[in-house]
Design an enzyme around this catalytic site. Structure first.
Site, PDB file in Angstrom:
ATOM      1  N   GLU A  72       0.821  -1.356   0.119  1.00 31.74           N
ATOM      2  CA  GLU A  72      -0.018   0.032  -0.188  1.00 31.74           C
ATOM      3  C   GLU A  72       0.891   1.329  -0.243  1.00 31.74           C
ATOM      4  O   GLU A  72       1.822   1.322   0.909  1.00 31.74           O
ATOM      5  CB  GLU A  72      -0.864   0.040   1.083  1.00 31.74           C
ATOM      6  CG  GLU A  72      -1.803  -1.048   1.345  1.00 31.74           C
ATOM      7  CD  GLU A  72      -2.649  -0.985   2.642  1.00 31.74           C
ATOM      8  OE1 GLU A  72      -3.675  -1.598   2.733  1.00 31.74           O
ATOM      9  OE2 GLU A  72      -2.388  -0.165   3.567  1.00 31.74           O
ATOM     10  N   CYS A  73       0.745   2.096  -0.786  1.00 29.14           N
ATOM     11  CA  CYS A  73       1.193   3.515  -0.870  1.00 29.14           C
ATOM     12  C   CYS A  73       2.660   3.504  -0.747  1.00 29.14           C
ATOM     13  O   CYS A  73       3.599   3.380  -1.890  1.00 29.14           O
ATOM     14  CB  CYS A  73       0.381   4.209   0.045  1.00 29.14           C
ATOM     15  SG  CYS A  73       0.610   6.176  -0.138  1.00 29.14           S
ATOM     16  N   GLY A  74       3.339   3.713   0.443  1.00 31.11           N
ATOM     17  CA  GLY A  74       4.637   3.842   0.707  1.00 31.11           C
ATOM     18  C   GLY A  74       5.305   2.366   0.190  1.00 31.11           C
ATOM     19  O   GLY A  74       6.420   2.394  -0.046  1.00 31.11           O
TER      20      GLY A  74
END
Length: 177
Positions: A72-74
């Site tokens: 997710e994301c990072g």
């Protein structure tokens, strides 16, 4: 990174044994059946993440060999080829053939609604709309025309305003939480 406690509890309730990995200190990837890399701010630790070349290589090889992985994301940013922030470019894992670029203002912020595509590894394409949120100052660039996405964005920004959920081998990496 950061993780939602409910997600970790659900994984344990389903029988998963959670094995923490410190991407700054651990030099080898332990034996794993799957990998979950949560969100966070990898741009804040560029030098340390880049310096851990042995773990980055292990991750790249494991994902290329088919290790099931979700980021997710990072986590998506960390698994990209590189991260550019201000005038610094740092090499990252390289499992995703794209480069994360930091921007001064948010690229995606708010609630998202995503529709599954045929590339979605879990479930039938188009079976349901997924809802979540995104908050990212980065974009993913240089993916090339052959990129595969697990979601069509109906609300939000995702990777490119139309797609989210980059799919590479058994990896699904998304800006959505």
């Amino acid at each position: 990174g950061f993780y939602y406690a409910d997600d970790l509890l659900a994984l344990e309730a389903a029988g998963a044994q959670l094995i923490p990995i410190d991407t700054l200190a651990d030099t080898r990837l332990p034996a794993l059946d799957g990998l979950f890399i949560g969100g966070g701010f990898p741009e804040m630790a560029l030098a340390g993440l880049e310096a851990n070349a042995s773990l980055r290589a292990d991750l790249r090889k494991a994902i290329a060999a088919g290790l099931p992985a979700y980021a997710e994301c990072g986590g998506l940013m960390y698994l990209a080829r590189s991260i550019r922030w201000h005038d610094r470019v740092a090499q990252m894992v390289g499992a995703i053939p794209g480069d994360a670029v930091m921007h001064e203002r948010p690229v995606g912020r708010g609630y998202v609604e995503l529709q599954e595509t045929a590339a979605m590894p879990w479930g039938a394409a188009g079976a349901s709309a997924l809802r979540g949120h995104e908050f990212h100052h980065s974009s993913l660039e240089n993916l090339g025309p052959g990129a595969t996405f697990a979601y069509r964005v109906q609300r939000g920004h995702g990777v490119d305003g139309q797609h989210d959920g980059v799919r590479v081998h058994n990896l699904l990496a998304s800006y959505a939480h």
